[in-house]
Structure formats: structure tokens, C-alpha cells
Design an enzyme around this catalytic site. Structure first.
Site, PDB file in Angstrom:
ATOM      1  N   ARG A  49       0.834  -1.062  -0.002  1.00 46.66           N
ATOM      2  CA  ARG A  49       0.040   0.069   0.074  1.00 46.66           C
ATOM      3  C   ARG A  49       0.846   1.345   0.091  1.00 46.66           C
ATOM      4  NH1 ARG A  49       1.983   1.689   3.842  1.00 46.66           N
ATOM      5  NH2 ARG A  49       0.794   3.533   3.796  1.00 46.66           N
ATOM      6  N   ASP A 260      -1.919  10.890  -2.384  1.00 43.51           N
ATOM      7  CA  ASP A 260      -2.219   9.898  -3.362  1.00 43.51           C
ATOM      8  C   ASP A 260      -2.556  10.398  -4.674  1.00 43.51           C
ATOM      9  OD1 ASP A 260      -2.716   8.208  -0.709  1.00 43.51           O
ATOM     10  OD2 ASP A 260      -2.868   6.786  -2.265  1.00 43.51           O
ATOM     11  N   ASN A 270      -5.216  12.484   0.358  1.00 48.26           N
ATOM     12  CA  ASN A 270      -4.485  11.881   1.134  1.00 48.26           C
ATOM     13  C   ASN A 270      -5.459  10.917   1.966  1.00 48.26           C
ATOM     14  OD1 ASN A 270      -1.743  10.703   1.834  1.00 48.26           O
ATOM     15  ND2 ASN A 270      -2.036  11.744   3.604  1.00 48.26           N
ATOM     16  N   LYS A 271      -4.737  10.079   2.746  1.00 43.89           N
ATOM     17  CA  LYS A 271      -5.735   9.370   3.834  1.00 43.89           C
ATOM     18  C   LYS A 271      -6.556  10.049   4.385  1.00 43.89           C
ATOM     19  CE  LYS A 271      -5.552   5.834   4.320  1.00 43.89           C
ATOM     20  NZ  LYS A 271      -6.554   4.744   3.662  1.00 43.89           N
TER      21      LYS A 271
HETATM   22  O1  MRU Z   1      -4.606   3.478   2.213  1.00 44.90           O
HETATM   23  P1  MRU Z   1      -3.133   3.580   1.882  1.00 44.90           P
HETATM   24  O2  MRU Z   1      -2.441   3.006   3.238  1.00 44.90           O
HETATM   25  O3  MRU Z   1      -2.420   3.266   0.787  1.00 44.90           O
HETATM   26  O4  MRU Z   1      -2.936   5.222   2.190  1.00 44.90           O
HETATM   27  C1  MRU Z   1      -1.724   5.794   1.875  1.00 44.90           C
HETATM   28  C2  MRU Z   1      -1.817   6.956   2.242  1.00 44.90           C
HETATM   29  O5  MRU Z   1      -2.655   7.624   2.344  1.00 44.90           O
HETATM   30  C3  MRU Z   1      -0.366   7.733   1.967  1.00 44.90           C
HETATM   31  O6  MRU Z   1      -0.275   8.781   2.768  1.00 44.90           O
HETATM   32  C4  MRU Z   1       0.194   8.176   0.630  1.00 44.90           C
HETATM   33  O7  MRU Z   1      -0.126   6.987   0.034  1.00 44.90           O
HETATM   34  C5  MRU Z   1       1.253   8.800   0.565  1.00 44.90           C
HETATM   35  S1  MRU Z   1       2.643   8.087   1.031  1.00 44.90           S
HETATM   36  C6  MRU Z   1       3.804   7.529   0.387  1.00 44.90           C
END
Ligand code: MRU
Length: 366
Positions: A49, A260, A270-271
Site C-alpha cells: 500500500r 495519493d 491523502n488518507k
Molecule cells: O490506504 P493507504 O494505506 O494506501 O494510504 C496511503 C496514504 O494515504 C499515504 O499517505 C499516501 O499513499 C502517500 S505515502 C507515500
């Protein structure tokens, strides 16, 4: 550096080896993935991920698809056979690539990396042949792997550059609040926002980290805390709801998060929870930096309104995460839940965008 993802080059049956992040921090287990459905499952289940890491996985996925296709129909592309099988092969690879691309919609890195490998294959031609004559199957597989490896290597170089640009923004002893996991696990081995922390640490700047646990899947608690402990960096875990209060009561000098997808106007997905952090940071006058490689920028989208937001099963919220098994009830069985995996932070709340090219400020966006 973490070996998040590795291409295992067994000539007979190559595999994509990943560190299964759902098993962390309890155990370090590597999985060998040798089919496209297995790779899709690993990405969907967050065994691998983080935007750059799933981009690399997607690129190796196209290489795997090419290798599998070449193994199944080698005779059609043998010397003297006319090379007529390659268009079919490319179509098969493209079908697998479409399946991979659809697994997680928000991180543009996945589609970007897959499309980059496919573009290399489409542009390929048999040595000395006419423009209409495609490359033999084995060549397609080698080309795909070379491009995937280049994407992986470039990601590491970009992480190092982001780390240096970001660390220059931090004072000595900086208190940093971060969200989700943006370290080696989320990338080709070093990180985005956490690369800044690692670099500041290596420079003797003694950063202190406050890590949001990051409900519902606890990437902050399970993964960021694991990475920081390995690196010997002081880190304090907080529940997501404590972030604004930490800005009020602890010394927080900066919020550092990954992304993302970043739209042309600087809006950043982002998350889930990142948007709230940005609002709290603005309220408390704390600089809010988004750290992401250029592969996360999507100039085709004018604003964050156009970013597709992944919604995940309600069970992730309702069941909770207990010791690596999501079987502990976090709510009554009658409860429903909404589980968007990402949110979008508007550019006006972002102080700076750190990429491998340097630091962009608000005025640098259209
Ligand atoms: O759902 P995930 O764990 O893939 O989410 C990841 C994130 O939100 C990170 O902050 C994002 O991918 C950037 S990290 C390099």
C-alpha cells in the site's frame, strides 16, 4: 531501507515478492505473488500500500503479465514464425493491466506506472523490422521489466531528494505531526513525508514525531511506529482525534503528510483525516507540508473535485483492527458505517508541496 517490494527473477517462474504489511508489526512475512489475481488481491487488501509502492507493484505487475503471456505462447513468436503473436500478447497484457489499474482508484501512481510500462511496450518494434512489426514476446517481457525497474529506481532517488528538500525546512529538534504511513513501506524503500524525517534524523536534527494512529486500518500505529522504532527516532502515538489538541498542547513545528494524487491547482488527496489535520494546522499556525514525488501529480485534473475517492467496506470501520485480525467488534452488529479511504485537502490550506524537484508554494500553482 526496507525491502518493500522485490522482483524475484526466477527464469522459469518469476514472482513479485512483497512484505505483507497486514502482518506488521507482529511479524515480517514476505509473500511471493506469481499471478495477476494474487497481485490484485494484495493491493486491494493493503498487503502492499501507499501510492508510490502500489505504482511500483503495478509496474512489476505488467512485467509479470508480460512474462506469463510470453511463457504461454512462445512458439507463435519464435524466429521464423512471423511474430504474429505479439499483437495478441500485447492485448493480453493490456487486459491484465486494466484489471490492476482498477484495484485502487485514488492513487494516480498506480495508473501512471502501469501506463508508462505499457507505453514502452507499444512503442517497441522488432530490431530492424518495419514499424508495423511488433517485438517478440520475450523482448516484450524484458522491456516491461526494464521499465518497471527504472520506475522503482527512480522512486528511490526521488525519495532521497524529497528527504533533502523537506529536511531543509525543519528547525533543529522539530516536533512533526504525521498521518498514515509515508515511509519505506509506502514507497520503493525510503518514503515521502517520512523520508524528510529520516533525512533530518541522519543530519543530526533530532526530529520528534507525533504519529496519528490512522483509523480504521492503523497504518500510523502499526507501520509508522514500526518504521520509526527501527530507525531509532523518538515517536509518540496519538489517536486521530488528539491531533488538534496536540497542536495546542505539544510543540508541533510542522505537519508532514504524503499524497495519493495532487490536482493541477495543488489540491491534494491523502488518507482520510488529512483534511481535518490541515484545518487544525491552519487554526494553530502550524505549517502544513505535502510531500510527494512528481508521479503523484496529476495535471490532467483541474482541481481536487475531480479526484476519484476510494470507498472501502464498512466492515473495516465496524470490526476494528485487533492484533492483525479484524475480528474484534468496534460497534454493534446493527450499526452501519461510511468508509471513505481518502479526503482532499484544498490548496489554500497547504503551506508547501515538497517533491524531488524542490518546494513549491501556493503561488506556483495555476
Ligand atoms: O490506504 P493507504 O494505506 O494506501 O494510504 C496511503 C496514504 O494515504 C499515504 O499517505 C499516501 O499513499 C502517500 S505515502 C507515500
Amino acid at each position: 531501507m526496507i525491502r518493500t517490494i522485490v522482483w524475484s527473477p526466477d527464469a522459469a517462474c518469476p514472482t513479485i515478492r512483497i512484505l505483507d504489511q497486514t502482518r506488521l508489526p507482529r511479524e515480517e512475512v514476505y509473500l511471493d505473488l506469481d499471478t495477476i489475481p494474487d497481485l490484485c488481491e494484495a493491493i486491494l487488501a493493503l498487503r502492499i500500500r501507499g501510492a508510490p509502492a502500489i505504482g511500483i507493484a503495478g509496474a512489476y505487475g505488467v512485467a509479470l503479465a508480460a512474462r506469463l503471456a510470453a511463457r504461454e505462447v512462445p512458439e507463435r513468436d519464435a524466429p521464423g514464425a512471423g511474430g504474429g503473436g505479439a499483437p495478441d500478447l500485447l492485448a493480453r497484457i493490456e487486459t491484465d493491466a486494466s484489471r490492476l489499474r482498477a484495484v485502487r482508484p485514488t492513487a494516480v501512481n498506480l495508473a501512471w506506472a502501469i501506463d508508462r510500462v505499457l507505453a514502452r511496450l507499444r512503442a517497441s518494434r522488432a530490431p530492424g523490422g518495419s514499424a508495423a512489426r511488433p517485438a517478440p514476446a520475450g523482448d516484450l517481457a524484458s522491456l516491461a521489466l526494464a521499465e518497471a525497474r527504472a520506475i522503482h529506481d527512480e522512486d528511490l532517488a526521488m525519495s532521497r531528494a524529497m528527504g533533502a528538500h523537506g529536511a531543509a525546512l525543519l528547525p533543529h529538534g522539530a516536533g512533526i505531526l504525521t498521518h498514515c504511513n509515508t515511509g519505506g513501506l509506502a514507497t520503493g524503500g525510503l518514503g515521502t513525508a517520512l523520508a524528510v524525517v529520516f533525512t533530518a534524523h541522519d543530519q543530526g536534527k533530532a526530529p520528534r514525531v507525533f504519529a496519528d494512529e490512522t483509523r480504521p486500518l492503523l497504518q500510523g500505529a502499526r507501520l509508522t511506529m514500526w518504521e520509526l522504532a527501527r530507525a531509532g527516532i523518538p515517536a509518540t502515538l496519538i489517536v486521530d482525534g488528539a491531533a488538534a489538541w496536540a497542536m495546542k498542547r505539544q510543540r508541533i513545528d510542522a505537519v508532514l503528510v504524503g499524497a495519493d494524487r495532487i490536482a493541477a491547482n495543488g489540491d491534494a488527496a491523502n488518507k482520510i483525516g488529512t483534511y481535518g489535520l490541515a484545518i487544525a494546522a491552519a487554526r494553530h499556525g502550524v505549517p502544513f507540508y505535502v510531500v510527494a514525488p512528481s508521479s503523484t501529480f496529476d495535471p490532467a485534473l483541474p482541481s481536487g473535485d475531480a479526484i476519484p475517492i476510494e470507498e472501502r467496506p464498512a466492515t473495516e470501520v465496524l470490526a476494528g483492527w485487533s492484533a492483525g485480525a479484524s475480528d474484534a467488534d468496534a460497534a454493534p452488529s446493527s450499526a452501519g458505517a461510511w468508509n471513505p479511504a481518502f479526503d482532499v485537502t484544498p490548496a489554500e490550506l497547504i503551506t508547501g508541496w515538497v517533491s524531488e524537484q524542490g518546494v513549491r508554494r501556493r503561488g506556483d500553482f495555476a
